[in-house]
Scaffold this active site. Structure first.
Site, PDB file in Angstrom:
ATOM      1  N   HIS A 202     -11.758  16.535   2.158  1.00  0.00           N
ATOM      2  CA  HIS A 202     -11.327  16.442   3.553  1.00  0.00           C
ATOM      3  C   HIS A 202     -12.466  16.718   4.531  1.00  0.00           C
ATOM      4  O   HIS A 202     -12.469  16.204   5.644  1.00  0.00           O
ATOM      5  CB  HIS A 202     -10.103  17.313   3.803  1.00  0.00           C
ATOM      6  CG  HIS A 202      -8.880  16.667   3.243  1.00  0.00           C
ATOM      7  ND1 HIS A 202      -8.411  16.930   1.979  1.00  0.00           N
ATOM      8  CD2 HIS A 202      -8.083  15.686   3.748  1.00  0.00           C
ATOM      9  CE1 HIS A 202      -7.362  16.161   1.744  1.00  0.00           C
ATOM     10  NE2 HIS A 202      -7.140  15.399   2.791  1.00  0.00           N
ATOM     11  N   ARG A 309      -2.821  12.714  10.576  1.00  0.00           N
ATOM     12  CA  ARG A 309      -2.827  13.879   9.663  1.00  0.00           C
ATOM     13  C   ARG A 309      -2.502  15.131  10.475  1.00  0.00           C
ATOM     14  O   ARG A 309      -3.395  15.806  10.982  1.00  0.00           O
ATOM     15  CB  ARG A 309      -4.211  14.039   9.020  1.00  0.00           C
ATOM     16  CG  ARG A 309      -4.579  12.980   7.997  1.00  0.00           C
ATOM     17  CD  ARG A 309      -5.913  13.344   7.341  1.00  0.00           C
ATOM     18  NE  ARG A 309      -6.166  12.603   6.122  1.00  0.00           N
ATOM     19  CZ  ARG A 309      -6.916  11.493   6.070  1.00  0.00           C
ATOM     20  NH1 ARG A 309      -7.465  10.983   7.152  1.00  0.00           N
ATOM     21  NH2 ARG A 309      -7.107  10.896   4.897  1.00  0.00           N
ATOM     22  N   ARG A 346       2.422  11.733   9.837  1.00  0.00           N
ATOM     23  CA  ARG A 346       2.677  12.294   8.513  1.00  0.00           C
ATOM     24  C   ARG A 346       3.022  13.776   8.652  1.00  0.00           C
ATOM     25  O   ARG A 346       2.358  14.501   9.390  1.00  0.00           O
ATOM     26  CB  ARG A 346       1.425  12.147   7.641  1.00  0.00           C
ATOM     27  CG  ARG A 346       1.630  12.773   6.277  1.00  0.00           C
ATOM     28  CD  ARG A 346       0.461  12.526   5.368  1.00  0.00           C
ATOM     29  NE  ARG A 346      -0.680  13.360   5.703  1.00  0.00           N
ATOM     30  CZ  ARG A 346      -1.828  13.324   5.030  1.00  0.00           C
ATOM     31  NH1 ARG A 346      -1.981  12.473   4.027  1.00  0.00           N
ATOM     32  NH2 ARG A 346      -2.822  14.104   5.360  1.00  0.00           N
ATOM     33  N   GLU A 449       0.875   8.703  -3.679  1.00  0.00           N
ATOM     34  CA  GLU A 449      -0.449   9.270  -3.976  1.00  0.00           C
ATOM     35  C   GLU A 449      -0.444  10.101  -5.249  1.00  0.00           C
ATOM     36  O   GLU A 449      -1.430  10.739  -5.588  1.00  0.00           O
ATOM     37  CB  GLU A 449      -1.003  10.065  -2.789  1.00  0.00           C
ATOM     38  CG  GLU A 449      -0.030  10.975  -2.095  1.00  0.00           C
ATOM     39  CD  GLU A 449      -0.626  11.611  -0.836  1.00  0.00           C
ATOM     40  OE1 GLU A 449      -1.809  11.413  -0.530  1.00  0.00           O
ATOM     41  OE2 GLU A 449       0.133  12.318  -0.156  1.00  0.00           O
ATOM     42  N   ASN A 472      -6.821   8.257  -1.956  1.00  0.00           N
ATOM     43  CA  ASN A 472      -7.723   9.393  -2.249  1.00  0.00           C
ATOM     44  C   ASN A 472      -7.094  10.299  -3.299  1.00  0.00           C
ATOM     45  O   ASN A 472      -7.729  10.687  -4.272  1.00  0.00           O
ATOM     46  CB  ASN A 472      -7.983  10.220  -0.987  1.00  0.00           C
ATOM     47  CG  ASN A 472      -8.461   9.372   0.162  1.00  0.00           C
ATOM     48  OD1 ASN A 472      -9.038   8.319  -0.060  1.00  0.00           O
ATOM     49  ND2 ASN A 472      -8.212   9.810   1.381  1.00  0.00           N
ATOM     50  N   ARG A 483     -11.138  15.676  -6.182  1.00  0.00           N
ATOM     51  CA  ARG A 483     -11.837  14.853  -5.193  1.00  0.00           C
ATOM     52  C   ARG A 483     -12.870  15.640  -4.390  1.00  0.00           C
ATOM     53  O   ARG A 483     -13.728  15.062  -3.724  1.00  0.00           O
ATOM     54  CB  ARG A 483     -10.827  14.176  -4.239  1.00  0.00           C
ATOM     55  CG  ARG A 483      -9.995  15.160  -3.461  1.00  0.00           C
ATOM     56  CD  ARG A 483      -8.803  14.484  -2.806  1.00  0.00           C
ATOM     57  NE  ARG A 483      -9.070  14.097  -1.434  1.00  0.00           N
ATOM     58  CZ  ARG A 483      -8.129  13.736  -0.564  1.00  0.00           C
ATOM     59  NH1 ARG A 483      -6.859  13.683  -0.942  1.00  0.00           N
ATOM     60  NH2 ARG A 483      -8.420  13.418   0.664  1.00  0.00           N
TER      61      ARG A 483
HETATM   62  C1  PEP Z   1      -4.880  10.043   0.576  1.00  0.00           C
HETATM   63  O1  PEP Z   1      -4.670  10.914  -0.276  1.00  0.00           O
HETATM   64  O2  PEP Z   1      -5.360   8.926   0.312  1.00  0.00           O
HETATM   65  C2  PEP Z   1      -4.533  10.290   1.990  1.00  0.00           C
HETATM   66  C3  PEP Z   1      -4.613   9.342   2.887  1.00  0.00           C
HETATM   67  O3  PEP Z   1      -4.198  11.565   2.340  1.00  0.00           O
HETATM   68  P1  PEP Z   1      -5.264  12.745   2.477  1.00  0.00           P
HETATM   69  O4  PEP Z   1      -6.632  12.139   2.368  1.00  0.00           O
HETATM   70  O5  PEP Z   1      -5.050  13.402   3.790  1.00  0.00           O
HETATM   71  O6  PEP Z   1      -4.933  13.627   1.323  1.00  0.00           O
HETATM   72 MG    MG Z   2      -3.419  12.582   0.263  1.00  0.00          MG
END
Ligand code: PEP
Ligand code: MG
Length: 590
Positions: A202, A309, A346, A449, A472, A483
């Site tokens: 993030h 977000r 979201r 996801e 992601n 990640r």
């Molecule tokens: C993702 O996981 O692709 C997403 C858009 O949400 P975030 O990156 O905020 O976890």
């Molecule tokens: Mg996500």
């Protein structure tokens, strides 16, 4: 001495500037330049924080129980001594007077200098005193946060003679929390370098949203780069060049000018509709973190917000969560700024690499969670805090009276969670009806996801109006690759056939059910995937405003059907691996 560091390219472009070392303190530190006329007031803030900490430490020492270990009192003595040490006090003043740093920044800059001196010491005992200096500084920063704040300014670096280089600044840190990144929305930094982090961590995502060249995962960066070193951040290659030779510097200055020209050229596409060569209209939406980002979305030519977000509204609040009215104001601001275009809000996605800063029971649980990415995050956290969740839903619904709002639910893995969420929405609606507050029946979408969700699409499609692929996390959870962990970043592979197969399946099934489907993960803003996703049937992409122009250019030059045979072949053959390799090669040939 000139040297290079390799990391992960997370935000494109080239930045050239002087290194500003930022220690990763547990306390949020704002970085801004102060006016000359505010220097005395800033030094006074520093002095009063020192006095406050001196009182705090003396009181602690006085109140120690008789049976407390003698080491405790000795430790407090050491802290008091460090607090009054000239190398902390005088040198910190110098950062304020000469560099015009705000007091918090000055203190953390001085901490960085002292920390290096401690690191270089041979004596183990002395080396370990670094932790004591950090604790003292942390106490002072907390005292400053409690005291009267100084006025945040957007001033450029001062041009006084004491500022050795009137050049842009590049922040170098071990890590920057996503919440801290938010401070930099109005910051003075031209580039970022961090030791840790993955491409879709993030921190990297927020850096991209700032549209500032950034390299993460540069490992030893914050240890080997020195304050004021000249640094080139190559955000395209993931390269950091420290103290470059004149010839290298000239090359990068040239590239900087070129990318500025390219940016200007692309910005002319702003009002051009995104239509492929074969006439398929494509929706390019924006991802935003704060309501204020909506103007950048409009300026970039987005036709709506595909992902707001909201968790960033919940951060940096020292123990408080935003109330319903405050959230409503924020959501309404975004909706009004988008001027009739849809805004997909979201529900809060905290946890994993986006911890809240409040010490709630949940956060305590989080801190002790062995694996926070698999723990109480996103919808799981919301469902465990039903009153907070309904409050957020009410705020989102109320914003729907001012424009087109859609509600999006993160990280669903279980149909049971989906039912609970829909139940919470129904209750929130009833509460608004009872309170006589207006709202519109908004569309509700599920983020796909977690592989489990992708594998039960028909069940989810029955419950939701649309789906949005969070690639992601989908990649992270499919491949079991954190990640945010640079040590496994090389294995984080969006081209992995398992990932592509899940994505293709989600898009196909959603379309067959007549439901909207978009991608709002970083893949949507990656030009390498535009034609592949189009061939899979995707017509809605959501990304950072800064990526919209180049993706639009790709769409304008793409044929939505060119890769369809390869997509079909890849997912119908026994050998999906080879099929996806062919797809990748064909996509690269453009
Ligand atoms: C993702 O996981 O692709 C997403 C858009 O949400 P975030 O990156 O905020 O976890
Ligand atoms: Mg996500």
């Amino acid at each position: 001495m000139s040297f290079q560091l390799f990391g992960l390219p997370v935000s494109q472009g080239v930045a050239i500037g002087r290194a500003v070392m930022v220690s990763s303190s547990r306390v949020d530190v704002a970085h801004y330049f102060i006016r000359e006329s505010d220097v005395d007031a800033e030094i006074e803030r520093l002095r009063s924080s020192r006095d406050a900490v001196a009182t705090e430490l003396s009181t602690l020492q006085r109140d120690l129980p008789d049976d407390a270990p003698a080491e405790l009192s000795a430790l407090l003595d050491v802290h008091l001594m460090l607090l009054h040490d000239e190398t902390l006090a005088l040198a910190t003043k110098h950062w304020i007077e000469d560099r015009r740093y705000n007091a918090e920044w000055a203190l953390s800059a001085q901490l960085e200098v002292l920390a290096r001196q401690f690191d270089d010491m041979d004596d183990d005992y002395l080396r370990e005193r670094k932790a004591d200096v950090e604790q003292v500084v942390e106490r002072m920063l907390r005292a400053m946060a409690r005291g009267s704040p100084s006025v945040l300014t957007d001033l450029p670096p001062p041009t006084n003679g004491a500022m050795p280089h009137n050049e842009p600044l590049v922040m170098v840190a071990n890590d920057i929390a996503p919440a801290d990144m938010l401070h930099f929305k109005r910051s003075v930094f031209a580039g970022f370098v961090t030791d840790v982090g993955g491409k879709t961590s993030h921190t990297a995502i927020v850096a991209r949203s700032l549209d500032i060249p950034a390299v993460v995962g540069a490992r030893e960066g914050s240890r080997v780069i020195r304050q004021d070193d000249l640094v080139v951040v190559d955000g395209d290659a993931g390269l950091v060049i420290v103290n470059p030779s004149d010839i290298v510097l000239e090359e990068y200055r040239f590239r900087q000018r070129q990318s500025e020209l390219e940016r200007q050229r692309l910005s002319r596409l702003r009002h051009t509709p995104a239509v492929t060569l074969d006439g398929e209209r494509v929706e390019l939406l924006a991802n935003i973190e704060m309501p204020g980002d909506a103007s950048a979305a409009v300026a970039a030519g987005a036709v709506g917000v595909g992902l707001f977000r909201t968790e960033f509204l919940f951060m940096n609040r020292a123990g408080e969560l935003p109330g319903e009215d405050e959230q409503f104001e924020a959501y309404r601001a975004a909706v009004l700024a988008m001027n009739g275009m849809p805004v997909t809000i979201r529900t809060v996605d905290v946890g994993a690499d986006k911890p809240l800063d409040r010490m709630s029971v949940n956060e305590l649980r989080h801190e002790h969670a062995l694996n926070p990415a698999l723990g109480l995050r996103a919808i799981r956290w919301s469902l465990s805090e039903p009153a907070m969740f309904r409050q957020q839903i009410r705020a989102i619904l109320r914003a729907s009276a001012f424009g087109k709002v859609k509600l999006l639910v993160p990280m669903l893995a279980h149909v049971g969670e989906a039912m609970q969420t829909l139940d919470a929405i129904a209750r929130a609606k009833q509460q608004l009806v009872d309170a006589g507050k207006p709202f519109v029946d908004v569309e509700v979408g599920a983020m796909i996801e977690v592989p489990a969700a992708a594998l039960v699409m028909p069940s989810l499609l029955r419950l939701f109006d649309f789906v949005s692929l969070g690639t992601n996390d989908l990649i992270q959870y499919t491949l079991a690759i954190d990640r945010g962990d640079e040590s496994v970043a090389h294995l984080y592979d969006p081209w992995h056939p398992a990932v592509l197969k899940l994505i293709e399946g989600v898009i196909r099934q959603a379309r067959a059910a007549g439901k909207g489907v978009s991608v709002c993960g970083e893949m949507a803003g990656d030009p390498a995937f535009t034609e592949v996703l189009l061939a899979m049937g995707l017509r809605s992409f959501s990304m950072h405003p800064s990526q919209i122009a180049s993706i639009k250019q790709n769409v304008l030059l793409a044929h939505s059907q060119r890769l369809v045979p390869l997509v079909d072949a890849a997912f119908r053959s026994d050998d999906v691996w080879t099929g996806c390799e062919r797809l990748r090669e064909a996509a690269a040939r453009g």
